[in-house]
Design a protein around this motif. Structure first.
Motif, short mmCIF file in Angstrom:
data_model
loop_
_atom_site.label_atom_id
_atom_site.label_comp_id
_atom_site.label_asym_id
_atom_site.label_seq_id
_atom_site.Cartn_x
_atom_site.Cartn_y
_atom_site.Cartn_z
N SER A 1 43.24 -30.27 98.26
CA SER A 1 44.09 -29.86 96.90
C SER A 1 45.74 -29.38 97.14
O SER A 1 46.50 -29.40 96.33
N LYS A 2 45.79 -28.81 98.55
CA LYS A 2 47.07 -28.61 98.78
C LYS A 2 48.25 -29.11 99.35
O LYS A 2 49.42 -28.88 99.36
N ILE A 3 47.68 -30.40 100.15
CA ILE A 3 48.53 -31.15 101.12
C ILE A 3 49.54 -31.83 100.65
O ILE A 3 50.74 -31.84 100.93
N GLY A 4 49.28 -32.31 99.29
CA GLY A 4 50.23 -33.10 98.51
C GLY A 4 51.53 -32.26 98.39
O GLY A 4 52.66 -32.66 98.71
N HIS A 5 51.49 -31.14 97.57
CA HIS A 5 52.41 -30.28 97.38
C HIS A 5 53.35 -29.89 98.68
O HIS A 5 54.40 -29.69 98.71
N ARG A 6 52.37 -29.17 99.46
CA ARG A 6 53.08 -28.46 100.56
C ARG A 6 53.88 -29.60 101.72
O ARG A 6 55.03 -29.32 101.86
N ALA A 7 53.06 -30.65 101.66
CA ALA A 7 53.89 -31.71 102.60
C ALA A 7 54.83 -32.36 102.01
O ALA A 7 56.08 -32.59 102.52
N ALA A 8 54.67 -32.58 100.78
CA ALA A 8 56.24 -32.99 100.02
C ALA A 8 57.20 -32.25 99.99
O ALA A 8 58.34 -32.65 99.99
#
Length: 232
Positions: free
Chosen positions: A47-54
């Motif tokens: 749930s977090k990797i998309g926003h964090r990595a982006a």
């Protein structure tokens, strides 16, 4: 350059920090910072990797990002957008999440998204962190305090399966072989075992020069290529 590595939990962070301590120092000397960030568990990782990595890719034109969840377990994600039955699908889930976040949250054009994604490596600890302990068999034996053969498992060590992933093997070894007389504790024992590894190359290649953990090797090689600082 900063190297942002997202993992599931504290045990992953502690173990990797310990195993990579000398490499991280060499990276820092060359001007590369390393941050290993736990995202609590596998569901929160997704749930977090998309926003964090982006955010990291968008915010800095040099930083690189690695996604490093466990492959095991995958049953809970059947029927969701995070479904994955193998490494290829797990990598794809991460890549799609980051791509979507770049476009929806940060307004990056689709043509530029592909350029930014060149600086992310979606990978995994296959099947889980404990495959590193199986790869470090000598250090595992020393920690357990046993000269006995530890038993049989698949080779490469990453090729265990969902029914008997590396963590279950390590837990069994602690029950049957350990002189310490305590159950396996991932946040303590994994880093204690890996602290005694002086040459990471011995975890990558066996005595016959066969690769013990190809997915993990690919991760190390990718960072080494990006930074110019090899680990082994």
């Amino acid at each position: 350059m900063k190297i942002w590595i997202y993992v599931e939990g504290d045990s992953d962070k502690l173990a990797l920090q310990t195993l990579w301590r000398n490499w991280c120092e060499r990276l820092r000397t060359a001007g590369h910072g390393v941050r290993i960030i736990p995202l609590a568990d596998k569901s929160k990782f997704f749930s977090k990797i998309g926003h964090r990595a982006a955010h990291r890719l968008y915010d800095n034109g040099e930083d690189i990002v690695i996604g490093l969840p466990d492959l095991y377990p995958n049953q809970p994600y059947i029927g969701t957008r995070f479904k994955h039955a193998n490494m290829t699908e797990l990598k794809s889930v991460q890549r799609v999440e980051v791509s979507n976040a770049l476009q929806r949250v940060f307004g990056v054009s689709s043509s530029r998204v592909e350029q930014l994604l060149e600086r992310i490596l979606p990978s995994a600890l296959k099947h889980d962190l404990e495959m590193l302990l199986l790869a470090a068999q000598r250090e595992l034996c020393l920690f357990l305090g046993t000269p006995d053969r530890l038993g049989k498992w698949r080779s490469p060590v990453e090729d265990q399966n969902q029914q008997r992933p590396p963590k279950r093997i390590v837990e069994e070894l602690f029950r049957t072989k350990s002189k310490a007389k305590h159950a396996y504790r991932d946040t303590k024992d994994a880093s204690a075992i890996l602290r005694n590894v002086t040459d990471i190359g011995t975890m990558i290649y066996d005595a016959s020069n066969q690769i013990k953990c190809p997915v993990f090797k690919a991760l190390l090689d990718w960072i080494g290529e990006k930074t110019g600082i090899p680990v082994y």
